[in-house]
Design a protein around this motif. Structure first.
Motif, PDB file in Angstrom:
ATOM      1  N   ARG A  20       0.835  -1.209   0.000  1.00  0.00           N
ATOM      2  CA  ARG A  20       0.000   0.000   0.000  1.00  0.00           C
ATOM      3  C   ARG A  20       0.863   1.249   0.000  1.00  0.00           C
ATOM      4  O   ARG A  20       0.538   2.239  -0.636  1.00  0.00           O
ATOM      5  CB  ARG A  20      -0.951  -0.011   1.190  1.00  0.00           C
ATOM      6  CG  ARG A  20      -2.034  -1.099   1.048  1.00  0.00           C
ATOM      7  CD  ARG A  20      -2.871  -1.208   2.282  1.00  0.00           C
ATOM      8  NE  ARG A  20      -1.989  -1.669   3.354  1.00  0.00           N
ATOM      9  CZ  ARG A  20      -2.197  -1.461   4.639  1.00  0.00           C
ATOM     10  NH1 ARG A  20      -3.248  -0.806   5.036  1.00  0.00           N
ATOM     11  NH2 ARG A  20      -1.349  -1.910   5.532  1.00  0.00           N
ATOM     12  N   CYS A  21       1.988   1.191   0.716  1.00  0.00           N
ATOM     13  CA  CYS A  21       2.912   2.333   0.728  1.00  0.00           C
ATOM     14  C   CYS A  21       3.559   2.485  -0.645  1.00  0.00           C
ATOM     15  O   CYS A  21       3.693   3.593  -1.153  1.00  0.00           O
ATOM     16  CB  CYS A  21       3.968   2.135   1.807  1.00  0.00           C
ATOM     17  SG  CYS A  21       5.175   3.479   1.902  1.00  0.00           S
ATOM     18  N   LEU A  22       3.968   1.364  -1.236  1.00  0.00           N
ATOM     19  CA  LEU A  22       4.564   1.408  -2.568  1.00  0.00           C
ATOM     20  C   LEU A  22       3.611   2.071  -3.552  1.00  0.00           C
ATOM     21  O   LEU A  22       4.005   2.922  -4.348  1.00  0.00           O
ATOM     22  CB  LEU A  22       4.922  -0.006  -3.038  1.00  0.00           C
ATOM     23  CG  LEU A  22       5.550  -0.118  -4.416  1.00  0.00           C
ATOM     24  CD1 LEU A  22       6.897   0.582  -4.456  1.00  0.00           C
ATOM     25  CD2 LEU A  22       5.705  -1.576  -4.811  1.00  0.00           C
ATOM     26  N   CYS A  23       2.349   1.728  -3.452  1.00  0.00           N
ATOM     27  CA  CYS A  23       1.343   2.315  -4.335  1.00  0.00           C
ATOM     28  C   CYS A  23       1.218   3.820  -4.077  1.00  0.00           C
ATOM     29  O   CYS A  23       1.164   4.609  -5.012  1.00  0.00           O
ATOM     30  CB  CYS A  23       0.004   1.619  -4.120  1.00  0.00           C
ATOM     31  SG  CYS A  23      -1.255   2.103  -5.301  1.00  0.00           S
ATOM     32  N   ALA A  24       1.189   4.224  -2.815  1.00  0.00           N
ATOM     33  CA  ALA A  24       1.097   5.650  -2.480  1.00  0.00           C
ATOM     34  C   ALA A  24       2.298   6.414  -3.028  1.00  0.00           C
ATOM     35  O   ALA A  24       2.164   7.536  -3.512  1.00  0.00           O
ATOM     36  CB  ALA A  24       0.991   5.828  -0.966  1.00  0.00           C
ATOM     37  N   ILE A  25       3.479   5.780  -2.973  1.00  0.00           N
ATOM     38  CA  ILE A  25       4.685   6.413  -3.504  1.00  0.00           C
ATOM     39  C   ILE A  25       4.585   6.545  -5.022  1.00  0.00           C
ATOM     40  O   ILE A  25       4.854   7.600  -5.585  1.00  0.00           O
ATOM     41  CB  ILE A  25       5.943   5.604  -3.113  1.00  0.00           C
ATOM     42  CG1 ILE A  25       6.161   5.664  -1.596  1.00  0.00           C
ATOM     43  CG2 ILE A  25       7.168   6.114  -3.861  1.00  0.00           C
ATOM     44  CD1 ILE A  25       7.167   4.647  -1.085  1.00  0.00           C
ATOM     45  N   VAL A  26       4.186   5.465  -5.678  1.00  0.00           N
ATOM     46  CA  VAL A  26       4.087   5.456  -7.144  1.00  0.00           C
ATOM     47  C   VAL A  26       3.091   6.509  -7.632  1.00  0.00           C
ATOM     48  O   VAL A  26       3.309   7.150  -8.661  1.00  0.00           O
ATOM     49  CB  VAL A  26       3.693   4.045  -7.650  1.00  0.00           C
ATOM     50  CG1 VAL A  26       3.245   4.070  -9.096  1.00  0.00           C
ATOM     51  CG2 VAL A  26       4.854   3.083  -7.471  1.00  0.00           C
TER      52      VAL A  26
END
Length: 115
Positions: A70-76
């Motif tokens: 979920r964090c990776l997605c928020a970063i992307v």
């Protein structure tokens, strides 16, 4: 100068959180901090997020393997990633290029899917 401002902002957020103030922004819950700040923490991934033919650095892979999907997605999907000229469609491929067996294959991240 940019780095000094980022460091000061990160310190302000940290001190604010320690004093009990909610200084986060939308998406902060996914990463435990603002995803915009996480872009700076993952700066070693920058070249690999601009060009899919560039090898991902070991430092980048080490950091990415510790990031929740979920964090990776928020970063992307962050404005900061895009304002730095990084391509979300390429950035989402970094876990696979790091050969991370725990990567969230098929996870939908906005218009992008983790391969």
């Amino acid at each position: 100068m940019k780095y000094l401002i980022v460091i000061m902002l990160a310190m302000l957020v940290t001190v604010g959180n320690l004093w009990g103030f909610d200084v986060g922004v939308d998406g902060a819950g996914e990463c435990g901090s603002n995803p915009e700040v996480m872009v700076y923490k993952l700066a070693s991934c920058g070249p690999a997020a601009q060009d899919g033919s560039i090898a991902v650095s070991p430092k980048c892979c080490s950091l990415v393997k510790r990031v929740d999907k979920r964090c990776l997605c928020a970063i992307v999907l962050s404005k900061e990633l895009q304002s730095r000229g990084l391509n979300p469609a390429i950035a989402v491929t970094i876990p696979k290029r790091c050969k991370d067996s725990r990567r969230p294959k098929g996870y939908k991240c906005g218009a992008y899917t983790v391969p």
